[in-house]
Design an enzyme around this catalytic site. Structure first.
Site, PDB file in Angstrom:
ATOM      1  N   CYS A 289       0.840  -1.215   0.000  1.00 16.87           N
ATOM      2  CA  CYS A 289       0.000   0.000   0.000  1.00 16.87           C
ATOM      3  C   CYS A 289       0.869   1.256   0.000  1.00 16.87           C
ATOM      4  O   CYS A 289       0.555   2.247  -0.660  1.00 16.87           O
ATOM      5  CB  CYS A 289      -0.923   0.027   1.218  1.00 16.87           C
ATOM      6  SG  CYS A 289      -1.995  -1.402   1.330  1.00 16.87           S
TER       7      CYS A 289
ATOM      8  N   ARG B 242      -7.890  -4.470  -2.970  1.00 19.79           N
ATOM      9  CA  ARG B 242      -7.446  -3.315  -3.769  1.00 19.79           C
ATOM     10  C   ARG B 242      -8.435  -3.123  -4.913  1.00 19.79           C
ATOM     11  O   ARG B 242      -8.295  -3.730  -5.975  1.00 19.79           O
ATOM     12  CB  ARG B 242      -6.039  -3.563  -4.329  1.00 19.79           C
ATOM     13  CG  ARG B 242      -5.001  -3.744  -3.258  1.00 19.79           C
ATOM     14  CD  ARG B 242      -3.608  -3.969  -3.800  1.00 19.79           C
ATOM     15  NE  ARG B 242      -2.802  -4.602  -2.778  1.00 19.79           N
ATOM     16  CZ  ARG B 242      -2.248  -3.955  -1.744  1.00 19.79           C
ATOM     17  NH1 ARG B 242      -2.376  -2.651  -1.641  1.00 19.79           N
ATOM     18  NH2 ARG B 242      -1.559  -4.608  -0.828  1.00 19.79           N
TER      19      ARG B 242
HETATM   20  C1  BEZ Z   1       0.595  -4.622   1.865  1.00 24.93           C
HETATM   21  O1  BEZ Z   1       1.797  -4.816   1.907  1.00 24.93           O
HETATM   22  O2  BEZ Z   1       0.106  -3.580   1.486  1.00 24.93           O
HETATM   23  C2  BEZ Z   1      -0.309  -5.742   2.312  1.00 24.93           C
HETATM   24  C3  BEZ Z   1       0.066  -7.038   2.033  1.00 24.93           C
HETATM   25  C4  BEZ Z   1      -0.763  -8.073   2.443  1.00 24.93           C
HETATM   26  C5  BEZ Z   1      -1.937  -7.804   3.110  1.00 24.93           C
HETATM   27  C6  BEZ Z   1      -2.326  -6.484   3.335  1.00 24.93           C
HETATM   28  C7  BEZ Z   1      -1.513  -5.450   2.923  1.00 24.93           C
END
Ligand code: BEZ
Length: 231
Positions: free
Chosen positions: A56, A139
């Site tokens: 993110c 997402r």
């Molecule tokens: C992230 O790195 O943004 C992420 C990865 C796995 C689950 C939720 C967020």
């Protein structure tokens, strides 16, 4: 699986062609009323799973880098996660002060990030997909046009960061289709030939085959030039 569905309130997922579901929300840039506040503009409304997570973070830095580019295309960005406002503020400050990624550093996120601790907005937009996570939004990317109509939806799982060239390409392709009444072929990028929609009758089809501005391989497959300066 059946029990899981029985115990949930199922909200229908918005679809392409639907009016964007309305909501009021608190954001990092103040309160917003959606989609009214964005009337006359395209909006990319997107969700991310959680603040202070690496994928993110890389996405927010990239959105921040491309913010002016999207603005120049009459498109505003609005983010959302089910975290609270103070988490959003602290995360965005940390990104600005500490995180470097590729050629980006000191990135300031100037577009609104919605706090949605109740998950009301995320549920309205089908951003909570229990098979992936019951506590985080996937997402999701909603392209909403200047009349408040959902024009495209893309969903990615938690582990997959979005492709921002594709988001920009999709936006320009839809704007170009609206403006010139054309369609865009596979992997189209601005400047390439576009598709002229199939003819409705034999007479029109013949006319199209004879039209020197069109390159028709058959009655149903005609392209035409649309140079960058005409888009
Ligand atoms: C992230 O790195 O943004 C992420 C990865 C796995 C689950 C939720 C967020």
């Amino acid at each position: 699986m059946e029990n899981l569905i029985e115990n949930q309130t199922i909200t229908p997922m918005p679809r392409i062609g639907d009016s964007a579901p309305a909501f009021k929300a608190v954001t990092t840039q103040g309160p917003i009323q959606f989609p009214e506040d964005y009337s006359g503009k395209w909006v990319i409304l997107f969700s991310h799973p959680a603040d202070f997570t690496p994928v993110c973070t890389s996405e927010f830095m990239t959105f921040a880098k491309m913010h002016d580019r999207f603005k120049s295309l009459n498109c505003e960005l609005v983010g959302l996660s089910v975290d609270g406002l103070y988490s959003h503020i602290a995360w965005l400050r940390t990104i600005k002060e500490k995180i470097e990624f590729r050629d980006m550093k000191n990135m300031e996120v100037k577009f609104p990030l919605i706090e949605d601790i109740t998950m009301d907005v995320a549920k309205k937009y089908g951003m909570i997909q229990p098979g992936e996570s019951t506590t985080k939004a996937v997402r999701a990317v909603f392209f909403i046009d200047p009349k408040g109509i959902i024009r495209a939806i893309i969903y990615y799982p938690l582990s997959l960061g979005r492709n921002f060239d594709e988001l920009e390409r999709a936006l320009i392709a839809m704007q170009t289709a609206d403006k010139h009444e054309i369609a865009t072929p596979a992997d189209w990028v601005p400047g390439e030939d576009v598709i002229v929609s199939p003819a409705g009758s034999c007479g029109v089809a013949k006319e199209r085959m004879d039209n020197e501005e069109l390159d028709c391989k058959d009655w149903f497959f005609c392209t035409k030039k649309l140079p960058l300066d005409k888009i």
